[in-house]
Design an enzyme around this catalytic site. Structure first.
Site, PDB file in Angstrom:
ATOM      1  N   SER A 160       0.842  -1.205   0.000  1.00  0.00           N
ATOM      2  CA  SER A 160       0.000   0.000   0.000  1.00  0.00           C
ATOM      3  C   SER A 160       0.877   1.256   0.000  1.00  0.00           C
ATOM      4  O   SER A 160       1.675   1.444  -0.911  1.00  0.00           O
ATOM      5  CB  SER A 160      -0.959  -0.056   1.196  1.00  0.00           C
ATOM      6  OG  SER A 160      -1.947   0.939   1.100  1.00  0.00           O
ATOM      7  N   MET A 161       0.771   2.117   1.020  1.00  0.00           N
ATOM      8  CA  MET A 161       1.654   3.277   1.062  1.00  0.00           C
ATOM      9  C   MET A 161       3.108   2.858   1.190  1.00  0.00           C
ATOM     10  O   MET A 161       4.014   3.595   0.783  1.00  0.00           O
ATOM     11  CB  MET A 161       1.269   4.215   2.199  1.00  0.00           C
ATOM     12  CG  MET A 161       0.053   5.064   1.915  1.00  0.00           C
ATOM     13  SD  MET A 161      -0.062   6.422   3.101  1.00  0.00           S
ATOM     14  CE  MET A 161      -1.613   7.189   2.571  1.00  0.00           C
ATOM     15  N   TRP A 185       0.161   2.330  -3.253  1.00  0.00           N
ATOM     16  CA  TRP A 185      -0.648   3.549  -3.264  1.00  0.00           C
ATOM     17  C   TRP A 185       0.281   4.746  -3.209  1.00  0.00           C
ATOM     18  O   TRP A 185       1.213   4.802  -2.399  1.00  0.00           O
ATOM     19  CB  TRP A 185      -1.588   3.577  -2.065  1.00  0.00           C
ATOM     20  CG  TRP A 185      -2.606   4.689  -2.073  1.00  0.00           C
ATOM     21  CD1 TRP A 185      -3.908   4.611  -2.449  1.00  0.00           C
ATOM     22  CD2 TRP A 185      -2.393   6.061  -1.676  1.00  0.00           C
ATOM     23  NE1 TRP A 185      -4.532   5.831  -2.318  1.00  0.00           N
ATOM     24  CE2 TRP A 185      -3.628   6.749  -1.839  1.00  0.00           C
ATOM     25  CE3 TRP A 185      -1.293   6.780  -1.199  1.00  0.00           C
ATOM     26  CZ2 TRP A 185      -3.773   8.106  -1.541  1.00  0.00           C
ATOM     27  CZ3 TRP A 185      -1.435   8.130  -0.911  1.00  0.00           C
ATOM     28  CH2 TRP A 185      -2.664   8.782  -1.077  1.00  0.00           C
ATOM     29  N   ASP A 206      -9.048  -4.467  -6.025  1.00  0.00           N
ATOM     30  CA  ASP A 206      -8.554  -3.488  -5.058  1.00  0.00           C
ATOM     31  C   ASP A 206      -9.447  -2.244  -5.083  1.00  0.00           C
ATOM     32  O   ASP A 206      -9.525  -1.549  -6.091  1.00  0.00           O
ATOM     33  CB  ASP A 206      -7.115  -3.108  -5.394  1.00  0.00           C
ATOM     34  CG  ASP A 206      -6.419  -2.341  -4.290  1.00  0.00           C
ATOM     35  OD1 ASP A 206      -7.115  -1.650  -3.524  1.00  0.00           O
ATOM     36  OD2 ASP A 206      -5.185  -2.429  -4.210  1.00  0.00           O
ATOM     37  N   HIS A 238      -7.163  -5.320  -1.896  1.00  0.00           N
ATOM     38  CA  HIS A 238      -6.010  -4.500  -1.537  1.00  0.00           C
ATOM     39  C   HIS A 238      -5.151  -5.171  -0.471  1.00  0.00           C
ATOM     40  O   HIS A 238      -3.945  -4.935  -0.397  1.00  0.00           O
ATOM     41  CB  HIS A 238      -6.515  -3.147  -1.024  1.00  0.00           C
ATOM     42  CG  HIS A 238      -5.440  -2.180  -0.655  1.00  0.00           C
ATOM     43  ND1 HIS A 238      -4.612  -1.592  -1.582  1.00  0.00           N
ATOM     44  CD2 HIS A 238      -5.047  -1.694   0.560  1.00  0.00           C
ATOM     45  CE1 HIS A 238      -3.763  -0.778  -0.984  1.00  0.00           C
ATOM     46  NE2 HIS A 238      -4.005  -0.824   0.328  1.00  0.00           N
TER      47      HIS A 238
END
Length: 291
Positions: A160-161, A185, A206, A238
């Site tokens: 993700s991040m 992300w 996602d 996700h």
């Protein structure tokens, strides 16, 4: 019957021919001295554990400059030479535990892996990229296992991040040998600055970082990466990287082996890559076909 002298000449010629074939089968850029472990198979890269026994050590956040508490996983052998290093970041609001399964799985294939908590669970991708690099610097500079790590062969991963952070880290440090964002992300969708071989892993369903607005644009924009690939997990969410996943593990291991260890024996798993099927586990695969 051939004389002993003629037979000796024939055997010498055959040996030379075989040596030439072997030499031609290994690209000039490959360095077999970095290869670790036996020749791979699909079963070996998909296994929960690879050929190396692994130990781990916990690191307090009082000892980690630039990132939070961490765990280091490393092969126990001291006779196989040094290993490549991999740092892995969790995603937004998540803890190290969400990506911890990757630590021993990758380390058992012949890497030293550090998974960590971020300084704050709310850190943005740029900060997570800095923390990934800080974790690698700690791993190679002052960790208890620094003598086991080759500081010239390093990689970053993240969810993700943390995946967005992996792209940030690759942008900031072009000497990295591999980057793997997992359902990444980031508000920045274009990464022409990245010059690191990058495997982008997305998830078809996602709803947080949709592949149409994140992973696919990331992959398409990596025009200056020497090699790139995009793998999409069929019907996955996700949060697919937060639990053991064979497709994530096998493709990541092959990518790290190919570009951190320069091990061309792993090329067939990346080119042409996994089969794509609406009934299978991979819904899309694209690659520049690393050779």
């Amino acid at each position: 019957m051939p004389t002993p002298r003629l037979l000796a000449r024939a055997l010498a010629a055959l040996a030379l021919a075989l040596a030439t074939v072997v030499a031609l089968s290994i690209p000039a850029s490959a360095d077999p001295s970095w290869w670790r472990g036996p020749a791979p198979t699909q079963a070996s890269i998909s296994a929960e554990r690879g050929p190396f026994a692994v130990s781990s050590t916990a690191v307090s956040n009082l000892s980690t400059p630039g990132f939070g508490s961490a765990t280091i996983y490393y092969p126990t052998t001291t006779t196989a030479g040094t290993f490549g290093g991999v740092a892995i970041s969790p995603g937004y609001t998540a803890s190290e535990s969400t990506i911890a399964w990757l630590g021993p799985r990758i380390a058992s294939q012949g890497f030293v892996v550090i998974t960590f908590n971020t300084n704050s669970r709310y850190d943005q991708p740029a900060s997570r990229g800095d923390q990934l690099l800080a974790a690698l610097d700690y791993l190679t500079g002052s960790s208890a296992v620094r003598s086991r790590v080759d500081a010239s062969r390093l990689a970053v991963m993240g969810h993700s991040m943390g995946g967005g952070g992996a792209l940030e880290a690759a942008k900031d440090r072009p000497s990295l040998q591999a980057a793997i964002p997992l359902t990444g992300w980031n508000t920045d969708k274009t990464w022409p600055e990245v010059r690191t071989p990058t495997l982008v892993i997305g998830a078809e369903n996602d709803s947080v970082a949709s592949v149409s607005s994140h992973s696919i644009p990331f992959y398409n924009s990596l025009t200056n990466a020497p090699e790139r690939a995009y793998l999409e997990l069929n019907n996955a969410s996700h949060f697919a990287p937060n639990s053991p996943n064979t497709d994530i593990a096998s493709s990541s291991i092959a990518w790290l082996k190919r570009f951190v260890d320069d091990d061309t024996r792993y090329t067939p798993f990346l080119c042409p890559g996994p089969s794509v099927s609406s009934f299978g586990s991979v819904s899309d695969y694209r690659a520049t076909c690393p050779m």
